[in-house]
Design an enzyme around this catalytic site. Structure first.
Site, PDB file in Angstrom:
ATOM      1  N   ASP A  20      -3.967  -5.102   0.367  1.00 28.05           N
ATOM      2  CA  ASP A  20      -4.276  -4.506   1.663  1.00 28.05           C
ATOM      3  C   ASP A  20      -4.672  -5.649   2.587  1.00 28.05           C
ATOM      4  OD1 ASP A  20      -5.985  -1.424   2.636  1.00 28.05           O
ATOM      5  OD2 ASP A  20      -4.725  -2.832   3.741  1.00 28.05           O
TER       6      ASP A  20
HETATM    7  C1  GLC Z   1      -5.101  -1.421   6.869  1.00 30.20           C
HETATM    8  C2  GLC Z   1      -5.191  -0.254   5.907  1.00 30.20           C
HETATM    9  C3  GLC Z   1      -3.929   0.023   5.162  1.00 30.20           C
HETATM   10  C4  GLC Z   1      -2.753  -0.320   6.033  1.00 30.20           C
HETATM   11  C5  GLC Z   1      -2.760  -1.828   6.255  1.00 30.20           C
HETATM   12  C6  GLC Z   1      -1.636  -2.272   7.183  1.00 30.20           C
HETATM   13  O1  GLC Z   1      -6.269  -2.176   6.783  1.00 30.20           O
HETATM   14  O2  GLC Z   1      -6.246  -0.288   4.956  1.00 30.20           O
HETATM   15  O3  GLC Z   1      -3.946   1.398   4.770  1.00 30.20           O
HETATM   16  O4  GLC Z   1      -1.548   0.077   5.405  1.00 30.20           O
HETATM   17  O5  GLC Z   1      -4.000  -2.292   6.735  1.00 30.20           O
HETATM   18  O6  GLC Z   1      -1.808  -1.737   8.442  1.00 30.20           O
END
Ligand code: GLC
Length: 747
Positions: free
Chosen positions: A282
C-alpha cells in the site's frame, strides 16, 4: 463432425487451450526475464503515482518520465484517460526492452458513472447487482487506459469510527465473502486479456479493518484463529474467484507490519492458498516499516518487504533504490526478485500489452463507453436497492405510514437541509470529480423535481450548513415549514468525513443539523429525515422522535432520482444494514455475532451482574440485517429435512415467506446458525445463507437453503476446520434477530 466428437474434443481442447495459453505466457516471461538486467528487473517492481490525482502523501522527486524511459518504473497509478496513458506508454516504448507500463487506479465504486459507495451497495444484498456495477466500472476504466483497479476492498469492519467502513461490505464474513467474489468477477469479467476487463485487487491484506480504536493505520492484535475465522474469509473468497492481485496493509498484525509479514504473504497467500498473482504494497507501506520500528532504514525495509513476499513497491522508492545492491551484497536471493518480476510480467502479457501496449488507450472507445445511458440506468437501480428504510411509522393525523408520499400536486412539500441541493457530495469518498458533474450527478432537489415533473409543489430552505454552529438559517426553515404539508429533511456528513484517514471519535450528526431536525419536528408537521453518510452515525433523538427515517448513504450519480423513487413509492425500499448501528460510540465494537459470555445480557430491566452497560440499553440502535419495506412479510414455520445429520451430509432447510401487505416488495431472507456447545465457544448466531426474493401482495414463496457440512465447521486452535457433534439451532428471518427456529443434531 458429430456432436459427441465435438463434445469430447472440446473437453480435451479447452483445458489444453487454457493450459497452452499459460504455458506460452510462462515461456515468454522466462525468455524476457533472461534478457533483463538486474536494474531493469527492479524497475518492474517500482510503482509510482502520477501527480494528477493524489491518493496519499506525494513525493516530488523530479522527472518521472525519464525514469520510465530508463525502465525504472514498472507501473503507474492515478494516471487517468486514454490520452494520458497512451502518451506515457509511448515513453515506455522508448525503453531498451520496450516493457509496457501497468496503469492502476482506485476504481472503487465506479469510474465515469459513480455507483453507491460499497457499504451502501452491500446494503442491497444483491450480489448480481454488485457484480454488474463492478463490471460497468471496469468497462469504463478499461476504456480510459486503466489495466488494474485497487478494488474490491474486502476488510471486515466492526468499528464505524474507522472512516473506511464506507469502502467495504460491513461486519459479516459470510456476506463480505459473497460480495468479494461478486466484485472480483465483475471487475475481471470474462478474464484478464479481454479489452473490457481490469485486474482486481483484494485489499488490504490483512485485518486492516480491525485497527485498534477505529483509528486508521493503527495496530491490530488478535488471535490467528480469529484472523482465520473473521478477517481472512473474504480474501480467500477473492482468491478463489480468481483475483489478479492483492494489496497488503498499513497496519501491523500482532506486531509485524503486514507489508513485512512472510506469514501472511508467503506462508498463507502464496503458499497455502497458492496465489500466483501480484502482491503490491500500500502507498509507502514498505518505507513505513521504519516508522513502525520494524526496519532500520529504507534499505532494510526493502530487504524485509521483498523477503516477506511484497512483490511491488508502491510509492516508497525503497525497491528501486536498494534491491539491486541487496542482491549484489547477497542479502537478497535473485530468485526472489525473479519471482516477483515474473508475476508482474505475466500480467502484462496476459493483458496483451506486449502485443499492443495501447490497446486500452483508445479515445474513441473511451467516449463511446463514457456516455452509455445504460450505465446510468444501472446506477439508478443500484442506488434504489442500497437505500435502507430504518423507520416508517403511522401518524395519527395521517392514519397511515408517512411514506411513501403522494405525488399529487395539492401537497406542498418542503425540502429542508444542507444536503438537499448537494451534488458532488453524493459521489462519496473514492470517486472522481468530472467537469460535467453539475449536470450528471442528480441532487435530491433535482430528483424530486424530475419525479413531480416540476417544482410547483416544492419549497426549499437550507436551514444550516453540514458543519459549524450557525443557526441563523433556522428562521427561514421554520417559515418554509409553515407553508408545507410535509417536511423532508436531508442531513448527514460531508462526503469527505468518511473514507481513508477519516476516523472520528464521535459519530453524531456534524454541526447543528440535529437541532435543525428538532426545529422541524417542533412545527408539528409530518417529518421525513434522510441521512447521508459513509458510515453508521449516532442520531438517537431523531430515531426516537421522527416517524420516518431513510438511510441514503452516498448513492452516486443517480442519487436524487433513486431517493425520489423510494420517497414516492416507485421503488419499495429493500435495503438491509450490512453493519450494526450503535446507540453510542461507547458501545463500539458492537456486532450481531458476539459470544454469549458467562453472564449473558437478559433484559434492560434485569441487568445486574450481566454483560451490559448500565447507562444505556444494551441493544444497538439498529441491528445487522435491519431494513423495512412499504409492505410486510410473514415467515412461516422453519422446516428441516432431518433432525439429525452426519458430518458429510448437507441439511435442507426451507421456509414459506408471504407478502402480507398491499405492495409488491423484495425481502432478504436471512439464515443464521448457532452451534450451541463447542470446544471453542461460538457466536450466538452467524449468517450462513441469504436469498433476496420478490413477492407480489398476497404471494407466498417457499425459500430453500442447503447448508453444506462446511457451514457447521469452525477453525479450532490448530487452525483446522472442524465440525463437532452436538445441537445446532437454525434461525430464519428478515434481520439478525430472526426468530423462526428449528434445531438439528450433528452426529
Ligand atoms: C491508499 C489506500 C489504498 C489505495 C492506495 C492507492 O493509501 O490505502 O487503498 O489503493 O493508497 O491509492
Amino acid at each position: 463432425m458429430n456432436f459427441f466428437r465435438l463434445v469430447i474434443l472440446s473437453f480435451t481442447v479447452f483445458p489444453c487451450t487454457l493450459f497452452a495459453q499459460h504455458a506460452s505466457i510462462d515461456k515468454k516471461v522466462d525468455s524476457l526475464l533472461s534478457l533483463m538486467t538486474l536494474e531493469e528487473k527492479v524497475g518492474q517492481l517500482n510503482q509510482l503515482s502520477s501527480d494528477f490525482a493524489v491518493t496519499g502523501p506525494i513525493t516530488k522527486d523530479g522527472d518521472k518520465q525519464d525514469r520510465v524511459r530508463q525502465g525504472k518504473i514498472g507501473s503507474y497509478l492515478n494516471v487517468t484517460g486514454a490520452a494520458r496513458t497512451r502518451s506515457l506508454q509511448e515513453i515506455a516504448m522508448q525503453s531498451r526492452l520496450r516493457i509496457p507500463l501497468l496503469f492502476a487506479q482506485d476504481v472503487i465504486h465506479g469510474y465515469r458513472t459513480i455507483f453507491p459507495i460499497p457499504l451502501a451497495e452491500a446494503a442491497s444484498w444483491d450480489l448480481s447487482a454488485m457484480e454488474q456495477t463492478a463490471r460497468i466500472a471496469a468497462v469504463e476504466a478499461a476504456a480510459s487506459g486503466i489495466h488494474w483497479t485497487f478494488a474490491p476492498m474486502v476488510d471486515i469492519a466492526r468499528d464505524p469510527r474507522w472512516g473506511r467502513v464506507m469502502e467495504g461490505a460491513g461486519e459479516d464474513s459470510y456476506l463480505g465473502s459473497s460480495i468479494a467474489a461478486a466484485r472480483v468477477k465483475g471487475f475481471q469479467g470474462k478474464g484478464i486479456g479481454n479489452i473490457d476487463a481490469v485486474m482486481a485487487c483484494a485489499k488490504h491484506f490483512a485485518a486492516y479493518g480491525a485497527a485498534e480504536g477505529g483509528r486508521d493505520y493503527n495496530s491490530v492484535d488478535m488471535s490467528v484463529r480469529k484472523l482465520y475465522e473473521v478477517y481472512l474469509p473474504p480474501f480467500k473468497a477473492a482468491k478463489e474467484a480468481g483475483v489478479a492481485s492483492f494489496m497488503n496493509s498499513f497496519n501491523d498484525l500482532n506486531g509485524i507490519p503486514a507489508t513485512g509479514s512472510s506469514f501472511l504473504q508467503r506462508k498463507l497467500l502464496k503458499g497455502d492458498w497458492n496465489f500466483n498473482g501480484i502482491v503490491v504494497s500500500d502507498w509507502g507501506s514498505v518505507g513505513e516499516m521504519v516508522n513502525h520500528g520494524f526496519a532500520t532504514d529504507l534499505k532494510d525495509a526493502a530487504l524485509k518487504a521483498m523477503a516477506a513476499g511484497s512483490d511491488m513497491d508502491m510509492e516508497s522508492r525503497a525497491y528501486v533504490a536498494h534491491l539491486a545492491d541487496l542482491v549484489k551484497e547477497k542479502k537478497i536471493d535473485i530468485l526472489l526478485i525473479n519471482d516477483a518480476v515474473k508475476r508482474v510480467l505475466y500480467k502484462k502479457f496476459e493483458l496483451g500489452l506486449f502485443e499492443d501496449p495501447y490497446r486500452f488507450s483508445d479515445e474513441k472507445r473511451e467516449q463511446a463507453v463514457w456516455n452509455n445511458p445504460a450505465h446510468v440506468q444501472v446506477a439508478r437501480e443500484m442506488a434504489r436497492k442500497s437505500i435502507v428504510l430504518l423507520k416508517n411509522e403511522k401518524l395519527p393525523a395521517l392514519n397511515q405510514a408517512v411514506l411513501p408520499l403522494s405525488s399529487s400536486a395539492n401537497k406542498k412539500i418542503a425540502l429542508i437541509g444542507p444536503l438537499v441541493k448537494a451534488i458532488g457530495e453524493n459521489n462519496g469518498f473514492w470517486s472522481y470529480a468530472w467537469p460535467d458533474d453539475s449536470s450528471r450527478v442528480v441532487s435530491l432537489w433535482q430528483g424530486v423535481i424530475n419525479k413531480l415533473g416540476n417544482a410547483s409543489s416544492l419549497i426549499y430552505a437550507k436551514g444550516c450548513e453540514i458543519t459549524g454552529a450557525d443557526t441563523s438559517g433556522f428562521a427561514a426553515a421554520r417559515k418554509t415549514a409553515a407553508l408545507a404539508d410535509i417536511l423532508i429533511v436531508s442531513v448527514g456528513e460531508l462526503a469527505t468525513m468518511s473514507g481513508e484517514a477519516k476516523s472520528r471519535s464521535q459519530l453524531q450528526l456534524p454541526g447543528v443539523q440535529e437541532q435543525l431536525v428538532k426545529e422541524m419536528v417542533a412545527t408539528g408537521k409530518p417529518v421525513v429525515v434522510l441521512i447521508s453518510a459513509g458510515r453508521p452515525l449516532v442520531f438517537n433523538w431523531i430515531a426516537d422522535h421522527v416517524p420516518a427515517i431513510v438511510y441514503t448513504w452516498w448513492l452516486g450519480t443517480q442519487a436524487g432520482n433513486a431517493i425520489a423513487d423510494v420517497l414516492f413509492g416507485d421503488y419499495n425500499p429493500s435495503g438491509k444494514l450490512p453493519i450494526t448501528f450503535p446507540r453510542s460510540e461507547g458501545q463500539i465494537p458492537i456486532y450481531y455475532n458476539y459470544l454469549s459470555t458467562g453472564r449473558p445480557f437478559k433484559s434492560d430491566t434485569d441487568n445486574t451482574y450481566v454483560t451490559a452497560y448500565k447507562d444505556l440499553p444494551n441493544s444497538p440502535r439498529y441491528v445487522f440485517g435491519h431494513g423495512l419495506s412499504y409492505t410486510t412479510f410473514q415467515y412461516g414455520a422453519l422446516q428441516v429435512n432431518t433432525s439429525t445429520i452426519s458430518k458429510d451430509q448437507p441439511l435442507q432447510v426451507s421456509i414459506t415467506v408471504t407478502n402480507t401487505g398491499n405492495t409488491a416488495g423484495d425481502e432478504v431472507v436471512q439464515l443464521y446458525l448457532q452451534d450451541v456447545v463447542s470446544s471453542i465457544v461460538r457466536p450466538v448466531r452467524e449468517l450462513k445463507a441469504f436469498e433476496k426474493i420478490s413477492l407480489k401482495p398476497g404471494q407466498s414463496k417457499v425459500v430453500h437453503f442447503t447448508l453444506e457440512p462446511s457451514a457447521f465447521s469452525y477453525y479450532n486452535d490448530s487452525l483446522a476446520l472442524i465440525a463437532e457433534p452436538g445441537l445446532f439451532h437454525i434461525y430464519i428471518g428478515g434481520d439478525s434477530q430472526a426468530t423462526q427456529k428449528a434445531s438439528v443434531t450433528l452426529l
